[in-house]
Motif scaffolding. Sequence first.
Motif, PDB file in Angstrom:
ATOM      1  N   SER A 101       2.837   6.735  -5.221  1.00  0.00           N
ATOM      2  CA  SER A 101       3.520   6.338  -6.491  1.00  0.00           C
ATOM      3  C   SER A 101       4.073   4.861  -6.098  1.00  0.00           C
ATOM      4  O   SER A 101       4.121   3.913  -7.074  1.00  0.00           O
ATOM      5  CB  SER A 101       4.901   7.111  -7.082  1.00  0.00           C
ATOM      6  OG  SER A 101       5.666   7.105  -5.972  1.00  0.00           O
ATOM      7  N   ALA A 102       3.921   4.276  -4.952  1.00  0.00           N
ATOM      8  CA  ALA A 102       4.207   3.010  -4.562  1.00  0.00           C
ATOM      9  C   ALA A 102       3.050   2.020  -4.121  1.00  0.00           C
ATOM     10  O   ALA A 102       3.393   0.870  -3.804  1.00  0.00           O
ATOM     11  CB  ALA A 102       5.337   2.954  -3.465  1.00  0.00           C
ATOM     12  N   VAL A 103       1.856   2.465  -4.368  1.00  0.00           N
ATOM     13  CA  VAL A 103       0.461   1.800  -3.651  1.00  0.00           C
ATOM     14  C   VAL A 103      -0.143   1.786  -5.104  1.00  0.00           C
ATOM     15  O   VAL A 103      -0.577   2.663  -5.727  1.00  0.00           O
ATOM     16  CB  VAL A 103      -0.181   3.020  -2.851  1.00  0.00           C
ATOM     17  CG1 VAL A 103      -1.499   2.196  -2.464  1.00  0.00           C
ATOM     18  CG2 VAL A 103       0.870   3.237  -1.661  1.00  0.00           C
ATOM     19  N   PHE A 104      -0.635   0.470  -5.158  1.00  0.00           N
ATOM     20  CA  PHE A 104      -1.453  -0.071  -6.414  1.00  0.00           C
ATOM     21  C   PHE A 104      -2.651  -0.917  -6.001  1.00  0.00           C
ATOM     22  O   PHE A 104      -2.445  -1.729  -4.752  1.00  0.00           O
ATOM     23  CB  PHE A 104      -0.350  -0.599  -7.456  1.00  0.00           C
ATOM     24  CG  PHE A 104       0.437  -0.018  -8.032  1.00  0.00           C
ATOM     25  CD1 PHE A 104       0.035   0.656  -9.305  1.00  0.00           C
ATOM     26  CD2 PHE A 104       1.718   0.194  -7.497  1.00  0.00           C
ATOM     27  CE1 PHE A 104       0.958   1.521  -9.834  1.00  0.00           C
ATOM     28  CE2 PHE A 104       2.756   1.024  -8.147  1.00  0.00           C
ATOM     29  CZ  PHE A 104       2.314   1.692  -9.526  1.00  0.00           C
ATOM     30  N   PRO A 105      -3.675  -0.890  -6.614  1.00  0.00           N
ATOM     31  CA  PRO A 105      -4.802  -1.853  -6.170  1.00  0.00           C
ATOM     32  C   PRO A 105      -4.207  -3.252  -6.412  1.00  0.00           C
ATOM     33  O   PRO A 105      -3.482  -3.555  -7.239  1.00  0.00           O
ATOM     34  CB  PRO A 105      -5.799  -1.506  -7.136  1.00  0.00           C
ATOM     35  CG  PRO A 105      -5.546   0.026  -7.574  1.00  0.00           C
ATOM     36  CD  PRO A 105      -4.083   0.197  -7.589  1.00  0.00           C
ATOM     37  N   GLU A 110      -9.839   5.527  -0.149  1.00  0.00           N
ATOM     38  CA  GLU A 110     -10.303   5.117   1.329  1.00  0.00           C
ATOM     39  C   GLU A 110     -11.061   3.966   1.071  1.00  0.00           C
ATOM     40  O   GLU A 110     -11.982   3.613   0.389  1.00  0.00           O
ATOM     41  CB  GLU A 110     -11.038   6.084   1.968  1.00  0.00           C
ATOM     42  CG  GLU A 110     -11.143   5.420   3.482  1.00  0.00           C
ATOM     43  CD  GLU A 110     -11.851   6.559   4.296  1.00  0.00           C
ATOM     44  OE1 GLU A 110     -12.204   6.274   5.422  1.00  0.00           O
ATOM     45  OE2 GLU A 110     -11.832   7.835   3.994  1.00  0.00           O
ATOM     46  N   GLY A 111     -10.447   2.711   1.850  1.00  0.00           N
ATOM     47  CA  GLY A 111     -11.083   1.266   1.701  1.00  0.00           C
ATOM     48  C   GLY A 111     -10.638   0.358   0.527  1.00  0.00           C
ATOM     49  O   GLY A 111     -11.015  -0.778   0.629  1.00  0.00           O
ATOM     50  N   ASP A 112      -9.859   0.883  -0.279  1.00  0.00           N
ATOM     51  CA  ASP A 112      -9.265   0.042  -1.380  1.00  0.00           C
ATOM     52  C   ASP A 112      -8.263  -0.926  -0.739  1.00  0.00           C
ATOM     53  O   ASP A 112      -7.355  -0.360  -0.083  1.00  0.00           O
ATOM     54  CB  ASP A 112      -8.405   0.838  -2.706  1.00  0.00           C
ATOM     55  CG  ASP A 112      -9.591   1.357  -3.483  1.00  0.00           C
ATOM     56  OD1 ASP A 112     -10.890   1.371  -3.230  1.00  0.00           O
ATOM     57  OD2 ASP A 112      -9.098   2.273  -4.243  1.00  0.00           O
ATOM     58  N   PRO A 113      -8.462  -2.254  -1.276  1.00  0.00           N
ATOM     59  CA  PRO A 113      -7.316  -3.175  -0.910  1.00  0.00           C
ATOM     60  C   PRO A 113      -6.173  -2.741  -1.874  1.00  0.00           C
ATOM     61  O   PRO A 113      -6.352  -2.803  -2.979  1.00  0.00           O
ATOM     62  CB  PRO A 113      -8.001  -4.428  -1.346  1.00  0.00           C
ATOM     63  CG  PRO A 113      -9.053  -4.482  -2.163  1.00  0.00           C
ATOM     64  CD  PRO A 113      -9.473  -2.804  -1.993  1.00  0.00           C
ATOM     65  N   ILE A 114      -5.035  -2.951  -1.121  1.00  0.00           N
ATOM     66  CA  ILE A 114      -3.772  -2.289  -1.930  1.00  0.00           C
ATOM     67  C   ILE A 114      -2.580  -3.086  -1.645  1.00  0.00           C
ATOM     68  O   ILE A 114      -2.666  -4.032  -0.643  1.00  0.00           O
ATOM     69  CB  ILE A 114      -3.423  -0.724  -1.725  1.00  0.00           C
ATOM     70  CG1 ILE A 114      -3.297  -0.531  -0.224  1.00  0.00           C
ATOM     71  CG2 ILE A 114      -4.516   0.105  -2.388  1.00  0.00           C
ATOM     72  CD1 ILE A 114      -2.079  -0.888   0.210  1.00  0.00           C
ATOM     73  N   GLU A 174       7.838  -3.988   1.036  1.00  0.00           N
ATOM     74  CA  GLU A 174       6.723  -4.368   0.700  1.00  0.00           C
ATOM     75  C   GLU A 174       5.464  -4.360   1.761  1.00  0.00           C
ATOM     76  O   GLU A 174       5.708  -4.776   2.995  1.00  0.00           O
ATOM     77  CB  GLU A 174       6.708  -5.896   0.014  1.00  0.00           C
ATOM     78  CG  GLU A 174       7.742  -5.972  -1.088  1.00  0.00           C
ATOM     79  CD  GLU A 174       8.120  -7.434  -1.515  1.00  0.00           C
ATOM     80  OE1 GLU A 174       7.183  -7.709  -2.296  1.00  0.00           O
ATOM     81  OE2 GLU A 174       8.893  -8.110  -0.923  1.00  0.00           O
ATOM     82  N   ALA A 175       4.267  -4.544   1.476  1.00  0.00           N
ATOM     83  CA  ALA A 175       3.239  -4.787   2.433  1.00  0.00           C
ATOM     84  C   ALA A 175       2.230  -4.765   1.717  1.00  0.00           C
ATOM     85  O   ALA A 175       1.854  -4.591   0.423  1.00  0.00           O
ATOM     86  CB  ALA A 175       3.037  -3.368   3.303  1.00  0.00           C
ATOM     87  N   ALA A 176       0.994  -5.220   2.317  1.00  0.00           N
ATOM     88  CA  ALA A 176      -0.537  -5.299   1.758  1.00  0.00           C
ATOM     89  C   ALA A 176      -1.272  -4.776   2.790  1.00  0.00           C
ATOM     90  O   ALA A 176      -1.194  -5.280   3.945  1.00  0.00           O
ATOM     91  CB  ALA A 176      -0.608  -6.501   1.218  1.00  0.00           C
ATOM     92  N   GLY A 177      -2.387  -4.303   2.231  1.00  0.00           N
ATOM     93  CA  GLY A 177      -3.443  -3.771   3.328  1.00  0.00           C
ATOM     94  C   GLY A 177      -4.589  -3.024   2.945  1.00  0.00           C
ATOM     95  O   GLY A 177      -5.042  -3.401   1.587  1.00  0.00           O
ATOM     96  N   VAL A 210      -6.798 -12.050  -4.618  1.00  0.00           N
ATOM     97  CA  VAL A 210      -5.271 -12.063  -4.104  1.00  0.00           C
ATOM     98  C   VAL A 210      -5.345 -11.493  -2.545  1.00  0.00           C
ATOM     99  O   VAL A 210      -5.616 -10.101  -2.574  1.00  0.00           O
ATOM    100  CB  VAL A 210      -4.186 -11.323  -4.788  1.00  0.00           C
ATOM    101  CG1 VAL A 210      -2.607 -11.421  -4.005  1.00  0.00           C
ATOM    102  CG2 VAL A 210      -4.194 -12.056  -6.227  1.00  0.00           C
ATOM    103  N   GLY A 211      -5.210 -12.497  -1.508  1.00  0.00           N
ATOM    104  CA  GLY A 211      -5.358 -11.677  -0.236  1.00  0.00           C
ATOM    105  C   GLY A 211      -4.197 -11.187   0.343  1.00  0.00           C
ATOM    106  O   GLY A 211      -3.011 -10.950  -0.470  1.00  0.00           O
TER     107      GLY A 211
END
Length: 331
Positions: free
Chosen positions: A109-113, A82-86, A65-68, A118-119
């Motif tokens: 396939s594992a990356v979603f907006p 590019e630039g989307d928070p995901i 898991e991660a966010a960035g 939500v920080g």
Amino acid sequence: MARLVQFDRLGGPEVLTLRDVEVGDPAEGEVRIRVDAIGLNRAEIMFREGVYYEQPVFPATLGYEAAGVVEAVGEGVWHVAEGDPIAVVPAFSLTRYGTYGDHVIMPASAVFPRPANVGAERAAAVWMAYITAYGPLFESGEVRPGDPVLISAAASSVGQAAVQIARHVGAIPIATTRDAAKRQRLLDAGAAHVIVTAEEDLPTRVKEITGGEGVRLAFDPIAGPGVETIAQAIAPGGHLVVYGALDPRPTPLPNASSYPRLTSRAYSMHSISRDPERLRRAVAFINAGLAVGSFTPVVDRTFDLAEIADAHRYMEASSHIGKIVVTVTHD
């Protein structure tokens, strides 16, 4: 260059090393991410120790898991830019990808907006826990409004997510913990009832709470011989769902001669996360709950990426309630 956590042998937290590596550009169907926060999971301890269902390929990395923020996308990627928070959801093999780094390549396939409200720290604490709880508590249709559900080891991040999802669908969450010191925190987190298994007889207390009926569903990560005790607390026609193996001893299959009629099964979050259509539904359900505030991941403590070994030691101690998150500082 990026900083990536790797390990070259099986072992304890001391095998984890933070190294400078070249990440490169994403290939077709991949995304490169600037990682801001990482959610830790017990599966990663098991992978590091060599007792997970898949084995590391050295040098190995970790992280489901991660966010960035998206830095670059490969050919064929259309749903993020590019630039989307995901957020990264656990929909891949640890032998190929991992989130323990400040810049990583992930399968698209594992990356979603993620929702705008939500920080990164909260988003990194969501997906393993909420997808795991979502399957039995919502998608399967086995839990209805007003049904009592038993949530074992409820202080875990999955347990906390299960309590919130049960509340969200109108069910009655009955939490269990071995530690009496966690009782009030679980009540504050939304559990309708808390059973301290070190002090109370589980089937007796469940029958008292449910007027003798038992629970509609028991959601258990422990397995082992204890499932026989849990089965005694399940109502006729109810369900036992085992999603972990914290107790390594053999797990007996409850049978009709000993207990009321019930179904029992093993369950893995990957049955949802690696099925594109089921994952799409899960993400929509969870993002909706996050957006309106029904789902609030509980973050117990944060560590810096350079403290990854200490974060694993803390997770192994099992004194936390909710999620452990690793934050990433960028120059």
